[in-house]
Scaffold this motif. Sequence first.
Motif, PDB file in Angstrom:
ATOM      1  N   LEU A  97       0.778  -1.111   0.029  1.00 39.46           N
ATOM      2  CA  LEU A  97      -0.141  -0.151   0.052  1.00 39.46           C
ATOM      3  C   LEU A  97       0.920   1.265   0.018  1.00 39.46           C
ATOM      4  O   LEU A  97       0.548   1.989  -0.720  1.00 39.46           O
ATOM      5  CB  LEU A  97      -0.964  -0.005   1.146  1.00 39.46           C
ATOM      6  CG  LEU A  97      -1.833   1.258   1.260  1.00 39.46           C
ATOM      7  CD1 LEU A  97      -2.910   1.262   0.132  1.00 39.46           C
ATOM      8  CD2 LEU A  97      -2.672   1.139   2.465  1.00 39.46           C
ATOM      9  N   LEU A  98       1.916   1.330   0.820  1.00 37.33           N
ATOM     10  CA  LEU A  98       2.659   2.520   0.820  1.00 37.33           C
ATOM     11  C   LEU A  98       3.526   2.636  -0.376  1.00 37.33           C
ATOM     12  O   LEU A  98       3.510   3.803  -1.151  1.00 37.33           O
ATOM     13  CB  LEU A  98       3.788   2.238   1.974  1.00 37.33           C
ATOM     14  CG  LEU A  98       4.775   3.434   2.253  1.00 37.33           C
ATOM     15  CD1 LEU A  98       5.168   3.567   3.554  1.00 37.33           C
ATOM     16  CD2 LEU A  98       6.143   3.321   1.236  1.00 37.33           C
ATOM     17  N   THR A  99       3.754   1.586  -1.085  1.00 31.22           N
ATOM     18  CA  THR A  99       4.614   1.631  -2.319  1.00 31.22           C
ATOM     19  C   THR A  99       3.745   2.261  -3.461  1.00 31.22           C
ATOM     20  O   THR A  99       4.224   2.982  -4.115  1.00 31.22           O
ATOM     21  CB  THR A  99       5.197   0.544  -2.741  1.00 31.22           C
ATOM     22  OG1 THR A  99       6.449   0.017  -1.646  1.00 31.22           O
ATOM     23  CG2 THR A  99       5.881   0.479  -3.943  1.00 31.22           C
ATOM     24  N   VAL A 100       2.575   1.798  -3.428  1.00 31.56           N
ATOM     25  CA  VAL A 100       1.701   2.061  -4.407  1.00 31.56           C
ATOM     26  C   VAL A 100       1.232   3.710  -4.190  1.00 31.56           C
ATOM     27  O   VAL A 100       1.335   4.343  -5.186  1.00 31.56           O
ATOM     28  CB  VAL A 100       0.397   1.226  -4.514  1.00 31.56           C
ATOM     29  CG1 VAL A 100      -0.666   1.762  -5.208  1.00 31.56           C
ATOM     30  CG2 VAL A 100       0.730  -0.130  -5.056  1.00 31.56           C
ATOM     31  N   LEU A 101       0.785   3.912  -3.092  1.00 31.90           N
ATOM     32  CA  LEU A 101       0.459   5.435  -2.873  1.00 31.90           C
ATOM     33  C   LEU A 101       1.604   6.263  -2.895  1.00 31.90           C
ATOM     34  O   LEU A 101       1.517   7.595  -3.538  1.00 31.90           O
ATOM     35  CB  LEU A 101      -0.009   5.451  -1.531  1.00 31.90           C
ATOM     36  CG  LEU A 101      -1.571   4.812  -1.270  1.00 31.90           C
ATOM     37  CD1 LEU A 101      -1.912   4.960   0.202  1.00 31.90           C
ATOM     38  CD2 LEU A 101      -2.337   5.474  -2.216  1.00 31.90           C
ATOM     39  N   ARG A 102       2.782   6.183  -2.580  1.00 29.30           N
ATOM     40  CA  ARG A 102       3.733   6.978  -2.829  1.00 29.30           C
ATOM     41  C   ARG A 102       4.207   6.953  -4.303  1.00 29.30           C
ATOM     42  O   ARG A 102       4.488   8.000  -4.588  1.00 29.30           O
ATOM     43  CB  ARG A 102       5.061   6.116  -1.947  1.00 29.30           C
ATOM     44  CG  ARG A 102       6.484   7.113  -2.269  1.00 29.30           C
ATOM     45  CD  ARG A 102       7.770   6.298  -2.031  1.00 29.30           C
ATOM     46  NE  ARG A 102       8.042   5.232  -3.011  1.00 29.30           N
ATOM     47  CZ  ARG A 102       8.612   4.081  -2.831  1.00 29.30           C
ATOM     48  NH1 ARG A 102       8.883   3.573  -1.550  1.00 29.30           N
ATOM     49  NH2 ARG A 102       8.824   3.261  -3.902  1.00 29.30           N
ATOM     50  N   THR A 103       4.259   6.029  -4.937  1.00 32.41           N
ATOM     51  CA  THR A 103       4.424   6.096  -6.570  1.00 32.41           C
ATOM     52  C   THR A 103       3.454   7.003  -7.154  1.00 32.41           C
ATOM     53  O   THR A 103       3.938   7.717  -7.941  1.00 32.41           O
ATOM     54  CB  THR A 103       4.587   4.723  -7.090  1.00 32.41           C
ATOM     55  OG1 THR A 103       5.569   3.958  -6.187  1.00 32.41           O
ATOM     56  CG2 THR A 103       5.079   4.718  -8.349  1.00 32.41           C
ATOM     57  N   LEU A 104       2.250   6.757  -6.706  1.00 26.91           N
ATOM     58  CA  LEU A 104       1.314   7.397  -7.444  1.00 26.91           C
ATOM     59  C   LEU A 104       1.302   8.948  -7.042  1.00 26.91           C
ATOM     60  O   LEU A 104       1.434   9.918  -7.697  1.00 26.91           O
ATOM     61  CB  LEU A 104      -0.068   6.897  -7.051  1.00 26.91           C
ATOM     62  CG  LEU A 104      -0.419   5.649  -7.796  1.00 26.91           C
ATOM     63  CD1 LEU A 104      -1.985   4.930  -7.194  1.00 26.91           C
ATOM     64  CD2 LEU A 104      -0.718   5.740  -9.363  1.00 26.91           C
ATOM     65  N   ILE A 105       1.187   8.982  -5.860  1.00 25.87           N
ATOM     66  CA  ILE A 105       1.170  10.631  -5.292  1.00 25.87           C
ATOM     67  C   ILE A 105       2.469  11.418  -5.554  1.00 25.87           C
ATOM     68  O   ILE A 105       2.389  12.588  -6.199  1.00 25.87           O
ATOM     69  CB  ILE A 105       1.166  10.683  -3.719  1.00 25.87           C
ATOM     70  CG1 ILE A 105      -0.254  10.011  -3.597  1.00 25.87           C
ATOM     71  CG2 ILE A 105       1.239  11.867  -3.131  1.00 25.87           C
ATOM     72  CD1 ILE A 105      -0.760   9.895  -2.022  1.00 25.87           C
ATOM     73  N   ALA A 106       3.731  10.841  -5.501  1.00 26.30           N
ATOM     74  CA  ALA A 106       4.900  11.648  -5.800  1.00 26.30           C
ATOM     75  C   ALA A 106       4.931  11.650  -7.448  1.00 26.30           C
ATOM     76  O   ALA A 106       5.386  12.839  -7.633  1.00 26.30           O
ATOM     77  CB  ALA A 106       6.119  10.666  -5.496  1.00 26.30           C
ATOM     78  N   SER A 107       4.346  10.719  -8.137  1.00 25.44           N
ATOM     79  CA  SER A 107       4.601  11.015  -9.796  1.00 25.44           C
ATOM     80  C   SER A 107       3.468  12.063  -9.949  1.00 25.44           C
ATOM     81  O   SER A 107       3.749  13.074 -11.031  1.00 25.44           O
ATOM     82  CB  SER A 107       4.164   9.737 -10.522  1.00 25.44           C
ATOM     83  OG  SER A 107       2.816   9.355 -10.141  1.00 25.44           O
ATOM     84  N   LEU A 108       2.374  12.399  -9.408  1.00 24.18           N
ATOM     85  CA  LEU A 108       1.626  13.420  -9.537  1.00 24.18           C
ATOM     86  C   LEU A 108       1.962  14.678  -9.088  1.00 24.18           C
ATOM     87  O   LEU A 108       1.965  15.558  -9.888  1.00 24.18           O
ATOM     88  CB  LEU A 108       0.209  13.119  -8.885  1.00 24.18           C
ATOM     89  CG  LEU A 108      -0.691  12.068  -9.332  1.00 24.18           C
ATOM     90  CD1 LEU A 108      -1.855  11.857  -8.417  1.00 24.18           C
ATOM     91  CD2 LEU A 108      -1.088  12.326 -10.772  1.00 24.18           C
ATOM     92  N   PHE A 159       3.715  11.403 -13.823  1.00 22.44           N
ATOM     93  CA  PHE A 159       2.473  10.543 -13.985  1.00 22.44           C
ATOM     94  C   PHE A 159       2.343   9.947 -15.247  1.00 22.44           C
ATOM     95  O   PHE A 159       2.366  10.616 -16.232  1.00 22.44           O
ATOM     96  CB  PHE A 159       1.321  10.917 -13.283  1.00 22.44           C
ATOM     97  CG  PHE A 159      -0.104  10.033 -13.153  1.00 22.44           C
ATOM     98  CD1 PHE A 159       0.157   8.803 -12.286  1.00 22.44           C
ATOM     99  CD2 PHE A 159      -0.914  10.193 -14.019  1.00 22.44           C
ATOM    100  CE1 PHE A 159      -1.066   8.119 -12.440  1.00 22.44           C
ATOM    101  CE2 PHE A 159      -1.976   9.151 -13.848  1.00 22.44           C
ATOM    102  CZ  PHE A 159      -1.899   8.068 -13.170  1.00 22.44           C
ATOM    103  N   LEU A 160       2.068   8.495 -15.397  1.00 19.18           N
ATOM    104  CA  LEU A 160       1.973   7.778 -16.794  1.00 19.18           C
ATOM    105  C   LEU A 160       3.219   7.942 -17.690  1.00 19.18           C
ATOM    106  O   LEU A 160       3.110   7.624 -18.788  1.00 19.18           O
ATOM    107  CB  LEU A 160       0.587   7.830 -17.445  1.00 19.18           C
ATOM    108  CG  LEU A 160      -0.307   7.609 -16.356  1.00 19.18           C
ATOM    109  CD1 LEU A 160      -1.780   7.897 -17.047  1.00 19.18           C
ATOM    110  CD2 LEU A 160      -0.518   6.251 -16.105  1.00 19.18           C
TER     111      LEU A 160
END
Length: 182
Positions: free
Chosen positions: A57-68, A73-74
């Motif tokens: 969960l931390l990895t997914v949220l960190r990657t998504l939020i940081a990329s935004l 992102f994408l």
Amino acid sequence: MKTTRDLVLLSLLIALSIVLRGVEALIPNPLPWLRIGLANIMTLVAIMLFGLKAGLLLTVLRTLIASLLFGSFLSPTFFLSFFAGIASTLVMGAALRWGGAFFSPVGVSALGGFVHNLTQLFVAYVLIIHHAEIFYLFPPLAILGVITGFFNGWIAFVLHDHLHAQTARLFPHPAPVSEECE
């Protein structure tokens, strides 16, 4: 997550991982593709405190939020980071669960750094480069992944021990209702 306290602590670890990702972006890199992976410290701490699901969960949220936040992102960078983060988190979680007698948190982190770099090369090959020569980068990346993994694992080990020792003071359990009324 069993309690609100655990959810709050995991949320703090997620926030810290995003901050560490931002701080790392400010550190000059000797090579454009070389990063220390400071945010992975929080991933390992989350796995040690709460288990693999929390680490994922931390990895997914960190990657998504940081990329935004950082505008990737994408992009290819996002996919490299996302898939490598998931792979290294899965390997670190498995190593802690089934190899805990053989791996310290430092060794687990070094294994995670190794897998992270290997996964990034594979994803770059599949999505971007399409030339097998990219795997010539594997030996130096493997060595650098293990070195940064040792560094991050040592910090995660120290931080975990400190958090574990301070948890009762930082997040006191409320007294049961029956004790408050007496």
